[in-house]
Design a protein around this motif. Structure first.
Motif, PDB file in Angstrom:
ATOM      1  N   GLY A  43      16.947  56.916  29.343  1.00  0.00           N
ATOM      2  CA  GLY A  43      15.985  57.794  30.012  1.00  0.00           C
ATOM      3  C   GLY A  43      15.472  57.227  31.325  1.00  0.00           C
ATOM      4  O   GLY A  43      14.487  57.723  31.866  1.00  0.00           O
ATOM      5  N   LEU A  44      16.113  56.202  31.847  1.00  0.00           N
ATOM      6  CA  LEU A  44      15.675  55.600  33.108  1.00  0.00           C
ATOM      7  C   LEU A  44      16.115  56.415  34.319  1.00  0.00           C
ATOM      8  O   LEU A  44      15.491  56.361  35.369  1.00  0.00           O
ATOM      9  N   ILE A  45      17.204  57.160  34.154  1.00  0.00           N
ATOM     10  CA  ILE A  45      17.720  58.009  35.224  1.00  0.00           C
ATOM     11  C   ILE A  45      17.841  59.420  34.661  1.00  0.00           C
ATOM     12  O   ILE A  45      18.492  59.625  33.629  1.00  0.00           O
ATOM     13  N   SER A  46      17.212  60.382  35.327  1.00  0.00           N
ATOM     14  CA  SER A  46      17.281  61.756  34.834  1.00  0.00           C
ATOM     15  C   SER A  46      18.556  62.420  35.343  1.00  0.00           C
ATOM     16  O   SER A  46      19.010  62.172  36.465  1.00  0.00           O
ATOM     17  N   VAL A  47      19.146  63.240  34.494  1.00  0.00           N
ATOM     18  CA  VAL A  47      20.404  63.914  34.812  1.00  0.00           C
ATOM     19  C   VAL A  47      20.315  65.371  34.390  1.00  0.00           C
ATOM     20  O   VAL A  47      19.374  65.786  33.716  1.00  0.00           O
ATOM     21  N   SER A  48      21.308  66.144  34.793  1.00  0.00           N
ATOM     22  CA  SER A  48      21.424  67.520  34.326  1.00  0.00           C
ATOM     23  C   SER A  48      22.872  67.760  33.934  1.00  0.00           C
ATOM     24  O   SER A  48      23.765  67.022  34.335  1.00  0.00           O
ATOM     25  N   ARG A  49      23.086  68.797  33.151  1.00  0.00           N
ATOM     26  CA  ARG A  49      24.439  69.158  32.708  1.00  0.00           C
ATOM     27  C   ARG A  49      24.694  70.602  33.073  1.00  0.00           C
ATOM     28  O   ARG A  49      23.797  71.442  33.000  1.00  0.00           O
ATOM     29  N   GLU A  50      25.944  70.867  33.458  1.00  0.00           N
ATOM     30  CA  GLU A  50      26.307  72.246  33.775  1.00  0.00           C
ATOM     31  C   GLU A  50      26.324  73.096  32.513  1.00  0.00           C
ATOM     32  O   GLU A  50      25.828  74.212  32.494  1.00  0.00           O
ATOM     33  N   THR A  51      26.916  72.566  31.443  1.00  0.00           N
ATOM     34  CA  THR A  51      26.955  73.258  30.160  1.00  0.00           C
ATOM     35  C   THR A  51      26.674  72.246  29.064  1.00  0.00           C
ATOM     36  O   THR A  51      26.748  71.038  29.290  1.00  0.00           O
ATOM     37  N   GLU A  52      26.374  72.701  27.885  1.00  0.00           N
ATOM     38  CA  GLU A  52      26.130  71.812  26.753  1.00  0.00           C
ATOM     39  C   GLU A  52      27.398  71.021  26.458  1.00  0.00           C
ATOM     40  O   GLU A  52      28.464  71.595  26.253  1.00  0.00           O
ATOM     41  N   ILE A  56      28.152  65.627  33.406  1.00  0.00           N
ATOM     42  CA  ILE A  56      26.813  65.137  33.744  1.00  0.00           C
ATOM     43  C   ILE A  56      26.706  65.015  35.256  1.00  0.00           C
ATOM     44  O   ILE A  56      27.581  64.460  35.911  1.00  0.00           O
ATOM     45  N   ILE A  57      25.610  65.526  35.803  1.00  0.00           N
ATOM     46  CA  ILE A  57      25.357  65.482  37.236  1.00  0.00           C
ATOM     47  C   ILE A  57      24.099  64.658  37.484  1.00  0.00           C
ATOM     48  O   ILE A  57      23.071  64.855  36.838  1.00  0.00           O
ATOM     49  N   VAL A  58      24.196  63.718  38.429  1.00  0.00           N
ATOM     50  CA  VAL A  58      23.061  62.863  38.796  1.00  0.00           C
ATOM     51  C   VAL A  58      22.674  63.212  40.231  1.00  0.00           C
ATOM     52  O   VAL A  58      23.524  63.227  41.121  1.00  0.00           O
ATOM     53  N   SER A  59      21.395  63.484  40.447  1.00  0.00           N
ATOM     54  CA  SER A  59      20.967  63.838  41.797  1.00  0.00           C
ATOM     55  C   SER A  59      20.624  62.589  42.602  1.00  0.00           C
ATOM     56  O   SER A  59      20.278  61.547  42.043  1.00  0.00           O
ATOM     57  N   ARG A  60      20.732  62.710  43.901  1.00  0.00           N
ATOM     58  CA  ARG A  60      20.350  61.620  44.803  1.00  0.00           C
ATOM     59  C   ARG A  60      18.874  61.277  44.593  1.00  0.00           C
ATOM     60  O   ARG A  60      18.477  60.124  44.608  1.00  0.00           O
ATOM     61  N   ARG A  61      18.068  62.289  44.348  1.00  0.00           N
ATOM     62  CA  ARG A  61      16.630  62.087  44.124  1.00  0.00           C
ATOM     63  C   ARG A  61      16.381  61.242  42.874  1.00  0.00           C
ATOM     64  O   ARG A  61      15.497  60.380  42.866  1.00  0.00           O
ATOM     65  N   SER A  62      17.147  61.452  41.813  1.00  0.00           N
ATOM     66  CA  SER A  62      17.011  60.655  40.590  1.00  0.00           C
ATOM     67  C   SER A  62      17.325  59.186  40.853  1.00  0.00           C
ATOM     68  O   SER A  62      16.654  58.294  40.342  1.00  0.00           O
ATOM     69  N   ILE A  63      18.345  58.930  41.664  1.00  0.00           N
ATOM     70  CA  ILE A  63      18.712  57.561  42.006  1.00  0.00           C
ATOM     71  C   ILE A  63      17.590  56.908  42.808  1.00  0.00           C
ATOM     72  O   ILE A  63      17.189  55.774  42.537  1.00  0.00           O
ATOM     73  N   ASP A  64      17.040  57.654  43.783  1.00  0.00           N
ATOM     74  CA  ASP A  64      15.944  57.119  44.595  1.00  0.00           C
ATOM     75  C   ASP A  64      14.706  56.844  43.747  1.00  0.00           C
ATOM     76  O   ASP A  64      14.035  55.818  43.913  1.00  0.00           O
ATOM     77  N   GLN A  65      14.393  57.741  42.809  1.00  0.00           N
ATOM     78  CA  GLN A  65      13.244  57.541  41.926  1.00  0.00           C
ATOM     79  C   GLN A  65      13.437  56.325  41.031  1.00  0.00           C
ATOM     80  O   GLN A  65      12.494  55.586  40.774  1.00  0.00           O
ATOM     81  N   TYR A  66      14.660  56.092  40.583  1.00  0.00           N
ATOM     82  CA  TYR A  66      14.936  54.919  39.760  1.00  0.00           C
ATOM     83  C   TYR A  66      14.666  53.647  40.550  1.00  0.00           C
ATOM     84  O   TYR A  66      14.025  52.727  40.067  1.00  0.00           O
ATOM     85  N   TYR A  67      15.154  53.602  41.793  1.00  0.00           N
ATOM     86  CA  TYR A  67      14.936  52.408  42.609  1.00  0.00           C
ATOM     87  C   TYR A  67      13.460  52.196  42.921  1.00  0.00           C
ATOM     88  O   TYR A  67      12.978  51.066  42.944  1.00  0.00           O
ATOM     89  N   GLU A  68      12.712  53.267  43.151  1.00  0.00           N
ATOM     90  CA  GLU A  68      11.277  53.127  43.420  1.00  0.00           C
ATOM     91  C   GLU A  68      10.545  52.608  42.186  1.00  0.00           C
ATOM     92  O   GLU A  68       9.625  51.794  42.302  1.00  0.00           O
ATOM     93  N   SER A  69      10.945  53.054  41.005  1.00  0.00           N
ATOM     94  CA  SER A  69      10.251  52.641  39.786  1.00  0.00           C
ATOM     95  C   SER A  69      10.597  51.216  39.364  1.00  0.00           C
ATOM     96  O   SER A  69       9.832  50.577  38.648  1.00  0.00           O
ATOM     97  N   THR A  70      11.739  50.708  39.809  1.00  0.00           N
ATOM     98  CA  THR A  70      12.140  49.356  39.415  1.00  0.00           C
ATOM     99  C   THR A  70      11.975  48.351  40.542  1.00  0.00           C
ATOM    100  O   THR A  70      12.439  47.224  40.428  1.00  0.00           O
TER     101      THR A  70
END
Length: 99
Positions: A43-52, A56-70
């Motif tokens: 749960g350190l990096i948030s992702v989304s999925r196109e279908t169940e 898995i898709i990772v947004s640039r924003r999720s990567i940036d948020q991970y680096y800011e939090s760590t």
């Protein structure tokens, strides 16, 4: 035809893209795909999925948020009372010892 191992990170076609798949996101973060999946499962990096059960898709924003939090910040050293400093010997002391 060359096939890549599923755990090998790949360079994305567009480094400024807003979304990456897991292998591309691992390349951007300079980590292995296994480590990327571990961080997603934790749960350190948030992702989304196109279908169940789909891709898995990772947004640039999720990567940036991970680096800011760590991000690590320097903390000033706490200095305790310490031990008393030795007094410098006076010139008089040396003169008496030499005589």
């Amino acid at each position: 035809m060359t096939t890549r191992a599923p755990d090998q990170a790949t360079k994305p076609d567009d480094l400024n893209a807003p979304y990456f798949n897991v292998r591309e996101a691992a390349w951007v973060m300079r980590i292995s795909v296994k480590t990327m999946r571990r961080r997603i499962n934790a749960g350190l990096i948030s992702v989304s999925r196109e279908t169940e059960g789909g891709r898995i898709i990772v947004s640039r924003r999720s990567i940036d948020q991970y680096y800011e939090s760590t991000q690590v910040h320097a903390v000033p050293r706490r200095r305790g009372p310490g031990r008393p400093r030795k007094q410098a010997a006076s010139a008089v002391h040396y003169q008496r010892a030499a005589a």
